[in-house]
Scaffold this active site. Sequence first.
Site, PDB file in Angstrom:
ATOM      1  N   THR A 232      28.875  84.435  -4.651  1.00  0.00           N
ATOM      2  CA  THR A 232      28.801  84.910  -6.032  1.00  0.00           C
ATOM      3  C   THR A 232      29.569  86.225  -6.128  1.00  0.00           C
ATOM      4  OG1 THR A 232      26.806  86.282  -5.769  1.00  0.00           O
ATOM      5  CG2 THR A 232      26.472  83.922  -6.224  1.00  0.00           C
TER       6      THR A 232
ATOM      7  N   ALA B 188      26.014  87.941  -2.003  1.00  0.00           N
ATOM      8  CA  ALA B 188      25.723  88.717  -3.209  1.00  0.00           C
ATOM      9  C   ALA B 188      26.444  90.052  -3.086  1.00  0.00           C
ATOM     10  CB  ALA B 188      24.223  88.931  -3.363  1.00  0.00           C
TER      11      ALA B 188
ATOM     12  N   VAL C  49      25.891  90.240   2.336  1.00  0.00           N
ATOM     13  CA  VAL C  49      26.271  91.254   1.357  1.00  0.00           C
ATOM     14  C   VAL C  49      27.791  91.337   1.249  1.00  0.00           C
ATOM     15  CG1 VAL C  49      26.098  93.664   0.676  1.00  0.00           C
ATOM     16  CG2 VAL C  49      24.184  92.566   1.870  1.00  0.00           C
ATOM     17  N   LYS C  50      28.292  91.134   0.034  1.00  0.00           N
ATOM     18  CA  LYS C  50      29.734  91.250  -0.206  1.00  0.00           C
ATOM     19  C   LYS C  50      30.094  92.713  -0.446  1.00  0.00           C
ATOM     20  CE  LYS C  50      32.147  88.145  -2.510  1.00  0.00           C
ATOM     21  NZ  LYS C  50      32.583  87.235  -3.616  1.00  0.00           N
ATOM     22  N   ILE C  51      31.091  93.153   0.280  1.00  0.00           N
ATOM     23  CA  ILE C  51      31.548  94.542   0.225  1.00  0.00           C
ATOM     24  C   ILE C  51      33.043  94.542  -0.092  1.00  0.00           C
ATOM     25  CG2 ILE C  51      31.835  96.681   1.527  1.00  0.00           C
ATOM     26  CD1 ILE C  51      28.930  96.110   1.193  1.00  0.00           C
TER      27      ILE C  51
END
Length: 215
Positions: A27, A56, A82-84
């Site tokens: 997402t 996310a 976790v998208k960074i």
Amino acid sequence: MKFFIDTANIDEIKDALAMGMVDGVTTNPSLIAKEAGEFTDIIREICSIVEGPVSAEVISLDYDGMVKEARDLAKIADNIVVKIPMTVDGLKAVRTLTNEGIKTNVTLIFSATQALMAAKAGATYASPFVGRIDDLALDGMNLIEEIAEIYSNYMFDTQIIVASVRNPLHVLNSALIGADIATIPHKVLSALASHPLTDRGIESFMADWKKKENK
């Protein structure tokens, strides 16, 4: 090659799950904004129906903010990734989160050197955006080849998620290159199952069957 579905829409995810085509979900803020409900509620629901990784994305752009958000996101479910964003502060955050055992997906990668840095920082996944590169009249799949070669040369554990997938050819070429994962919008996933000759074959079979019934 694994298929992730690139959406925050629950109905699309359930439809893809029914086909057996969901190894994970990605997402982003734009996809979340299209859906009704609170951000954490949407992510929590996705995690409850998908066994694989669910990416996310943080909203903060500074190191402290990204790390704080990432820690909060990681508490939602065990399968959270976790998208960074691919920035200097983002790489610092990835390093910290990796040391804490939090899985990360470095997003918005547009060069092989960015992907190399993401891997060296310890990212679980790296997401190069092939469609957006193609939009600039460049070759997005060439970037995937470069990243795959670099990761193979140095035996990085970081997995390549081919992102910004626009058409079935992107998926095919990703598989031929040997990318680990393609994250695919629902409409492209549906297109992968379609072929004009398949449609013609079905029409022909049905027409022949009707002729037999009418005899």
